[in-house]
Design an enzyme around this catalytic site. Structure first.
Site, PDB file in Angstrom:
ATOM      1  N   SER A  66       0.800  -1.227   0.000  1.00 51.47           N
ATOM      2  CA  SER A  66       0.000   0.000   0.000  1.00 51.47           C
ATOM      3  C   SER A  66       0.833   1.278   0.000  1.00 51.47           C
ATOM      4  O   SER A  66       0.273   2.367  -0.131  1.00 51.47           O
ATOM      5  CB  SER A  66      -0.939   0.012   1.201  1.00 51.47           C
ATOM      6  OG  SER A  66      -0.219   0.164   2.399  1.00 51.47           O
ATOM      7  N   THR A 123      -7.215   6.995   5.983  1.00 56.15           N
ATOM      8  CA  THR A 123      -6.992   6.039   4.905  1.00 56.15           C
ATOM      9  C   THR A 123      -8.358   5.708   4.298  1.00 56.15           C
ATOM     10  O   THR A 123      -9.383   5.899   4.948  1.00 56.15           O
ATOM     11  CB  THR A 123      -6.356   4.728   5.407  1.00 56.15           C
ATOM     12  OG1 THR A 123      -7.211   4.145   6.394  1.00 56.15           O
ATOM     13  CG2 THR A 123      -4.983   4.971   6.018  1.00 56.15           C
ATOM     14  N   GLY A 124      -8.334   5.196   3.095  1.00 53.92           N
ATOM     15  CA  GLY A 124      -9.593   4.818   2.454  1.00 53.92           C
ATOM     16  C   GLY A 124      -9.825   5.637   1.199  1.00 53.92           C
ATOM     17  O   GLY A 124      -8.883   6.203   0.631  1.00 53.92           O
ATOM     18  N   THR A 165       1.360   7.007   0.794  1.00 55.03           N
ATOM     19  CA  THR A 165       0.571   5.984   0.101  1.00 55.03           C
ATOM     20  C   THR A 165       1.040   5.755  -1.327  1.00 55.03           C
ATOM     21  O   THR A 165       1.665   6.634  -1.932  1.00 55.03           O
ATOM     22  CB  THR A 165      -0.910   6.435   0.041  1.00 55.03           C
ATOM     23  OG1 THR A 165      -1.727   5.357  -0.406  1.00 55.03           O
ATOM     24  CG2 THR A 165      -1.111   7.612  -0.895  1.00 55.03           C
ATOM     25  N   ARG A 177      -3.402  10.329 -11.345  1.00 56.69           N
ATOM     26  CA  ARG A 177      -4.462  10.521 -10.341  1.00 56.69           C
ATOM     27  C   ARG A 177      -3.832  10.821  -8.979  1.00 56.69           C
ATOM     28  O   ARG A 177      -2.911  10.149  -8.533  1.00 56.69           O
ATOM     29  CB  ARG A 177      -5.315   9.263 -10.248  1.00 56.69           C
ATOM     30  CG  ARG A 177      -6.398   9.283  -9.152  1.00 56.69           C
ATOM     31  CD  ARG A 177      -5.937   8.648  -7.868  1.00 56.69           C
ATOM     32  NE  ARG A 177      -7.023   8.535  -6.870  1.00 56.69           N
ATOM     33  CZ  ARG A 177      -6.829   8.176  -5.613  1.00 56.69           C
ATOM     34  NH1 ARG A 177      -5.627   7.891  -5.174  1.00 56.69           N
ATOM     35  NH2 ARG A 177      -7.833   8.101  -4.775  1.00 56.69           N
ATOM     36  N   VAL A 178      -4.310  11.839  -8.326  1.00 55.56           N
ATOM     37  CA  VAL A 178      -3.840  12.169  -6.982  1.00 55.56           C
ATOM     38  C   VAL A 178      -5.019  12.048  -6.032  1.00 55.56           C
ATOM     39  O   VAL A 178      -6.102  12.557  -6.317  1.00 55.56           O
ATOM     40  CB  VAL A 178      -3.259  13.601  -6.938  1.00 55.56           C
ATOM     41  CG1 VAL A 178      -2.926  14.006  -5.519  1.00 55.56           C
ATOM     42  CG2 VAL A 178      -2.010  13.676  -7.819  1.00 55.56           C
ATOM     43  N   GLY A 179      -4.798  11.359  -4.922  1.00 52.44           N
ATOM     44  CA  GLY A 179      -5.874  11.187  -3.944  1.00 52.44           C
ATOM     45  C   GLY A 179      -5.796  12.223  -2.844  1.00 52.44           C
ATOM     46  O   GLY A 179      -5.285  13.339  -3.024  1.00 52.44           O
ATOM     47  N   GLY A 191      -9.966   8.165  -1.164  1.00 48.11           N
ATOM     48  CA  GLY A 191      -9.447   9.518  -1.127  1.00 48.11           C
ATOM     49  C   GLY A 191     -10.368  10.555  -1.727  1.00 48.11           C
ATOM     50  O   GLY A 191     -10.417  11.705  -1.261  1.00 48.11           O
ATOM     51  N   THR A 209      -2.722   2.612   2.712  1.00 39.38           N
ATOM     52  CA  THR A 209      -1.979   3.836   3.019  1.00 39.38           C
ATOM     53  C   THR A 209      -1.465   3.655   4.431  1.00 39.38           C
ATOM     54  O   THR A 209      -2.013   2.868   5.189  1.00 39.38           O
ATOM     55  CB  THR A 209      -2.967   5.040   3.033  1.00 39.38           C
ATOM     56  OG1 THR A 209      -3.495   5.218   1.739  1.00 39.38           O
ATOM     57  CG2 THR A 209      -2.337   6.330   3.509  1.00 39.38           C
TER      58      THR A 209
END
Ligand code: ASP
Length: 341
Positions: free
Chosen positions: A78, A242-243, A209, A219-221, A245, A191
């Site tokens: 992760s 976490t989770g 992460t 792609r950016v979270g 984004g 993450t």
């Protein structure tokens, strides 16, 4: 202040002290309860961070050294080395950190070939006038600071990606894998986030992460976005997450959790309230199951100035790591919906 004046005063500061100015609030040290909280994959991080805090380290040094262990671990898919790649099979990492005493922050996003984005994020904070550097610029910045490029895709993470790729479309030219040679496709999120209160009562945090696995390149979270993936206010507390984004980006969830704590909520209450807000705001069809509940999860990890902690997720219980300076434990989160039902 003009940039040149700023640099000059920075040099003077640098000559007089280490990179982090020793700003702390006067506190009665008897009342300070150091604490380190992290996601479920972070028990080695909380152990390391608390060991450093007990030896007098600043919370930021401690949490970054903690998460570096997980970034360096090829078995954790992760983050960092061995993190699951984007749809092209390239690992792209996101991270941010925030230092309570200076209310300063740094972040990198879509960073390739450098296994410790948390360290680079810290350098963005300490060695530039910026907060966030992305992509090729982030890589060049890291190399300027002596980081060495390396392949972050391990054999295991490559096999997980390949299986995903080969199963994408039955009409394309990639045959589905014969099972003996392919890895299981593991969860698509993961993450590590870690926040701490140190012996001086100062608070810092870090989130790092490889993001959503098989994401669209670039792609950016939430993880490198201050307020979404992490927020610290030295007067109040800190929250990391976490989770999924995208929902944290739309709700600036970690800032919200800290603001709930500012208004008097305990860390756990604040985390639960943020979960409720996210559920309330999840209105579009693609986010909902047939029963109207969200089809994604997020988890929040929070501490406050007095060393209280809390963790909550939409679906739970989720595991989190907690070192309260006595014990290093993995505990169950609070939650809105039981994940088994
Ligand atoms: N929040 C991360 C992201 O969306 C993924 C995760 O925590 O699982 O990039």
């Amino acid at each position: 202040m003009k940039r040149r004046t700023f640099i000059k005063s920075g040099i003077m500061l640098g000559a007089a002290s280490s990179a982090i100015p020793n700003i702390s609030f006067a506190r009665n040290s008897d009342k300070i309860k150091p604490v380190v909280i992290s996601s479920g994959n972070g028990q080695r991080a909380t152990a390391k961070a608390m060991e450093m805090i007990n030896n007098g380290s600043d919370a930021l040094d401690a949490v970054i050294a903690g998460v570096n262990i997980i970034e360096d671990d090829p078995e954790d898919n992760s983050v960092g080395l061995g993190g699951l790649p984007n749809e092209d099979g390239i690992v792209e990492l996101d991270a941010c950190c925030m230092h309570g005493p200076t209310h300063n922050a740094g972040a990198v996003a879509s960073l390739r070939n450098i296994k410790n984005p948390s360290k680079v994020a810290r350098l963005v904070m300490e060695r530039t006038d910026h907060v966030l550097i992305v992509g090729d610029g982030a890589l060049r910045f890291a190399k300027a600071h002596g980081f060495k490029e390396e392949e972050l895709l391990t054999d295991h993470s490559r096999k997980i990606w390949l299986k995903w790729k080969e199963n994408l479309n039955k009409d394309d030219d990639w045959f589905s894998p014969s099972d003996e040679n392919s890895a299981d496709i593991e969860s698509t999120t993961g993450t590590i986030s870690c926040c701490a209160v140190d012996l001086a009562g100062n608070i810092s945090g870090v989130t790092t992460t490889s993001g959503l696995s098989f994401k669209i390149p670039g792609r950016v979270g939430d993880s490198p976005i201050i307020g979404a993936g992490l927020y610290v206010d030295n007067e109040v507390g800190a929250c990391g997450t976490t989770g999924r984004g995208e929902e944290n980006l739309k709700n600036l969830s970690c800032l919200l959790a800290v603001e709930f704590m500012r208004m008097g909520d305990s860390p756990e209450e604040a985390c639960l309230k943020v979960c409720k807000r996210i559920v309330r705001n999840a209105k579009i069809k693609s986010l909902l199951k047939e029963n109207g509940k969200p089809n994604f999860n997020v988890t929040f990890y929070a501490v406050n100035k007095s060393g209280a902690y809390g963790c909550a997720s939409i679906y739970g219980p989720k595991k989190f790591a907690l070192h309260d300076s006595q014990k290093n434990q993995v505990l169950d989160s609070a939650y809105l919906f039981n994940k088994m039902k």
